[in-house]
Design a protein around this motif. Structure first.
Motif, short mmCIF file in Angstrom:
data_model
loop_
_atom_site.label_atom_id
_atom_site.label_comp_id
_atom_site.label_asym_id
_atom_site.label_seq_id
_atom_site.Cartn_x
_atom_site.Cartn_y
_atom_site.Cartn_z
N UNK A 2 -20.17 8.91 -6.29
CA UNK A 2 -18.77 9.15 -6.01
C UNK A 2 -17.91 8.61 -7.14
N UNK A 3 -16.82 9.28 -7.43
CA UNK A 3 -15.88 8.81 -8.44
C UNK A 3 -14.76 8.02 -7.81
N UNK A 4 -14.85 7.76 -6.53
CA UNK A 4 -13.80 7.06 -5.81
C UNK A 4 -14.00 5.56 -5.87
N UNK A 5 -12.88 4.84 -5.88
CA UNK A 5 -12.93 3.38 -5.82
C UNK A 5 -13.41 2.98 -4.42
N UNK A 6 -13.92 1.78 -4.27
CA UNK A 6 -14.35 1.33 -2.95
C UNK A 6 -13.21 1.40 -1.94
N UNK A 7 -13.54 1.70 -0.71
CA UNK A 7 -12.55 1.77 0.36
C UNK A 7 -12.22 0.36 0.84
N UNK A 8 -11.05 0.19 1.50
CA UNK A 8 -10.68 -1.14 2.00
C UNK A 8 -11.70 -1.63 3.03
N UNK A 9 -11.78 -2.94 3.17
CA UNK A 9 -12.70 -3.53 4.14
C UNK A 9 -12.47 -2.94 5.52
N UNK A 10 -13.53 -2.48 6.15
CA UNK A 10 -13.44 -1.92 7.48
C UNK A 10 -13.18 -0.43 7.50
N UNK A 11 -12.61 0.10 6.42
CA UNK A 11 -12.29 1.52 6.37
C UNK A 11 -13.58 2.33 6.42
N UNK A 12 -13.56 3.39 7.25
CA UNK A 12 -14.73 4.25 7.39
C UNK A 12 -14.71 5.34 6.32
N UNK A 13 -15.63 5.31 5.37
CA UNK A 13 -15.66 6.38 4.37
C UNK A 13 -15.77 7.74 5.06
N UNK A 14 -14.98 8.67 4.60
CA UNK A 14 -15.02 10.02 5.16
C UNK A 14 -14.15 10.20 6.38
N UNK A 15 -13.37 9.20 6.77
CA UNK A 15 -12.51 9.32 7.95
C UNK A 15 -11.29 10.19 7.63
N UNK A 16 -10.42 9.71 6.77
CA UNK A 16 -9.25 10.47 6.34
C UNK A 16 -8.14 10.60 7.38
N UNK A 17 -8.26 9.95 8.53
CA UNK A 17 -7.24 10.08 9.59
C UNK A 17 -5.86 9.67 9.10
N UNK A 18 -5.79 8.62 8.28
CA UNK A 18 -4.50 8.14 7.79
C UNK A 18 -3.89 9.09 6.75
N UNK A 19 -4.67 10.06 6.29
CA UNK A 19 -4.20 11.06 5.33
C UNK A 19 -3.89 12.39 6.02
N UNK A 20 -4.03 12.42 7.33
CA UNK A 20 -3.78 13.64 8.09
C UNK A 20 -2.72 13.41 9.17
N UNK A 21 -2.93 12.44 10.04
CA UNK A 21 -2.10 12.27 11.24
C UNK A 21 -0.64 11.89 10.96
N UNK A 22 -0.36 10.88 10.14
CA UNK A 22 1.04 10.47 9.98
C UNK A 22 1.81 11.33 9.00
N UNK A 23 3.13 11.34 9.18
CA UNK A 23 3.98 11.96 8.17
C UNK A 23 4.17 10.95 7.05
N UNK A 24 4.38 11.44 5.85
CA UNK A 24 4.66 10.60 4.69
C UNK A 24 5.90 11.17 4.03
N UNK A 25 6.97 10.38 4.01
CA UNK A 25 8.24 10.90 3.49
C UNK A 25 8.37 10.74 1.98
N UNK A 26 7.57 9.89 1.37
CA UNK A 26 7.65 9.73 -0.08
C UNK A 26 6.81 10.80 -0.78
#
Length: 90
Positions: A2-26
């Motif tokens: 993988x070319x990705x940096x390590x995920x935060x502690x506890x973060x489930x690789x391949x989850x992506x929920x925080x990149x789908x469910x919430x709105x991001x205004x920035x």
């Protein structure tokens, strides 16, 4: 490999929920107006990993979001449900 940096502690690789469910205004690279709730971020790859993780152009709101079992639940589907419910309250 993988070319990705390590995920935060506890973060489930391949989850992506925080990149789908919430709105991001920035602005997000590729999404200058941000993203609405429930819409997949364009920076989320096919493996549900953030292409911007660890990079300077990752939005501050994304950088500040951290794994929390109360928000992320026990699996990806529970995380999407919890984050969607929280989003609907804001």
């Amino acid at each position: 490999m993988s070319c990705h940096a390590p995920q935060p502690a506890g973060c489930r690789p391949g989850c992506g929920a925080c990149c789908i469910a919430p709105s991001i205004s920035s602005a997000i690279p590729g999404m200058p107006e941000g993203k609405p709730a429930g819409v997949r971020c364009v920076q989320l790859d096919a493996n549900n990993l953030c292409r911007l993780f660890g990079r300077a152009d990752r939005p501050a709101v994304c950088e500040r979001f951290g794994f929390d079992p109360h928000v992320c639940g026990t699996d990806r589907y529970q995380a999407i449900r919890i984050l969607s419910e929280l989003e609907s309250l804001t």
